[in-house]
Scaffold this active site. Structure first.
Site, PDB file in Angstrom:
ATOM      1  N   HIS A  28      27.447  61.666  54.650  1.00 34.36           N
ATOM      2  CA  HIS A  28      27.629  62.295  55.965  1.00 34.36           C
ATOM      3  C   HIS A  28      26.873  63.625  56.034  1.00 34.36           C
ATOM      4  O   HIS A  28      26.645  64.273  55.004  1.00 34.36           O
ATOM      5  CB  HIS A  28      29.116  62.600  56.202  1.00 34.36           C
ATOM      6  CG  HIS A  28      29.948  61.408  56.556  1.00 34.36           C
ATOM      7  ND1 HIS A  28      31.122  61.113  55.908  1.00 34.36           N
ATOM      8  CD2 HIS A  28      29.793  60.452  57.506  1.00 34.36           C
ATOM      9  CE1 HIS A  28      31.650  60.013  56.440  1.00 34.36           C
ATOM     10  NE2 HIS A  28      30.868  59.605  57.413  1.00 34.36           N
ATOM     11  N   CYS A  65      36.885  65.993  54.924  1.00 33.98           N
ATOM     12  CA  CYS A  65      37.337  64.650  55.318  1.00 33.98           C
ATOM     13  C   CYS A  65      38.850  64.520  55.389  1.00 33.98           C
ATOM     14  O   CYS A  65      39.367  63.643  56.077  1.00 33.98           O
ATOM     15  CB  CYS A  65      36.859  63.603  54.313  1.00 33.98           C
ATOM     16  SG  CYS A  65      35.391  64.009  53.423  1.00 33.98           S
TER      17      CYS A  65
HETATM   18  C1  CIR Z   1      33.784  56.411  53.238  1.00 29.41           C
HETATM   19  O1  CIR Z   1      32.815  55.968  52.608  1.00 29.41           O
HETATM   20  O2  CIR Z   1      33.890  56.304  54.444  1.00 29.41           O
HETATM   21  C2  CIR Z   1      34.877  57.101  52.457  1.00 29.41           C
HETATM   22  N1  CIR Z   1      34.977  56.517  51.170  1.00 29.41           N
HETATM   23  C3  CIR Z   1      34.611  58.584  52.353  1.00 29.41           C
HETATM   24  C4  CIR Z   1      34.662  59.290  53.671  1.00 29.41           C
HETATM   25  C5  CIR Z   1      34.382  60.754  53.560  1.00 29.41           C
HETATM   26  N2  CIR Z   1      34.515  61.387  54.816  1.00 29.41           N
HETATM   27  C6  CIR Z   1      33.847  62.476  55.183  1.00 29.41           C
HETATM   28  O3  CIR Z   1      32.948  62.937  54.477  1.00 29.41           O
HETATM   29  N3  CIR Z   1      34.121  62.992  56.377  1.00 29.41           N
END
Ligand code: CIR
Length: 264
Positions: free
Chosen positions: A168, A255
């Site tokens: 991201h 996150c």
């Molecule tokens: C994903 O790949 O969507 C999750 N394992 C990690 C999400 C992390 N979210 C973020 O950086 N906002």
């Protein structure tokens, strides 16, 4: 309230599901230990609460392994909340799940038009604009749909590029104050933060870039001593939270919460 980009009255988090062991990841660096993740999450919530914010902790959603990463499912601004459309098919249902909670707080929730995808992790809200990074999860149509809603609220949206191989946009940057961004060098090299003061994470400590400013605190993942020292020297009130388990599934400090001041 002072700066609306980091002074918040509320946060929403979600308990990590034991299915986090099946969470999405770029590369396999081991299976997250659920019990350890729960401890880290508890510490994270406590730090948010220590600032005086009202922090709602939602129940775990076993059907969605990545549902602890609530940030990706919605964008919360003072003017309203927008349901995101995650680009990861396994995460689509999470946005609908959290919509009910958020519309109860805000009174309503806005929906993106069209079929574009966008995840909250690709959106950095600063005091003056909204930066949105194209990534494997966020496309131009998703950013345009966001723009349509927030431009009516007076926000300018800038479409940027997340570096290759980075999940991201905010995996590699965070807001520290009205004028300062913490960034990796690989992201800031694109010139996307022109006009801001940029502090760089130390070489080899790229994972420290996913941090958050929450009220008076800067919350940083534990284990990045050079970046921590640099931020303390720069005058920030830093708190460290264990992140070893979230990191195994590409998660970090931003996150784990939605941060906002609804209808100030
Ligand atoms: C994903 O790949 O969507 C999750 N394992 C990690 C999400 C992390 N979210 C973020 O950086 N906002």
């Amino acid at each position: 309230m002072g700066a609306k980009s980091y002074q918040f009255s509320h946060a929403v988090c979600r308990i990590p599901a034991s299915s986090i062991t099946d969470g999405l990841r770029f590369e396999d660096t081991g299976t997250p230990d659920h019990a350890v993740f729960l401890e880290h999450h508890k510490a994270y919530v406590e730090v948010l609460r220590s600032t005086g914010a009202k922090v709602t902790v939602l129940d775990a959603l076993e059907a969605y392994p990545d549902s602890v990463f609530v940030e990706d499912a919605a964008l919360c601004l003072q003017e309203g909340v927008i349901q995101m459309r995650p680009g990861a098919p396994s995460r689509l249902g999470e946005a609908a799940e959290i919509a009910g909670e958020l519309s109860a707080i805000y009174g309503t929730i806005h929906q993106l038009e069209g079929a574009g995808c966008i995840e909250g992790g690709d959106i950095l809200v600063t005091e003056t604009e909204i930066l949105a990074g194209l990534s494997s999860r966020t496309d131009s149509a998703g950013i345009a749909a966001l723009d349509k809603i927030v431009s009516a609220w007076g926000y300018r949206v800038r479409e940027l590029q997340t570096p290759d191989g980075v999940l991201h946009f905010k995996t590699d940057c965070s807001l520290l104050d009205e004028e300062t961004i913490l960034s990796t060098r690989r992201l800031s090299a694109s010139g996307c933060f022109k006009g801001y003061r940029v502090l760089h994470v130390a070489e080899g400590e790229e994972a420290a870039a996913n941090s958050i400013r929450f009220n008076d605190l800067v919350i940083l993942p534990d284990g990045f001593p050079k970046t921590t020292d640099m931020l303390v020297q720069a005058g920030y009130d830093v708190r460290l939270i264990g992140n070893t388990e979230a990191a195994k599934v590409d998660g970090g400090m931003s996150c784990l919460s939605l941060r906002f001041t609804p209808n100030p």
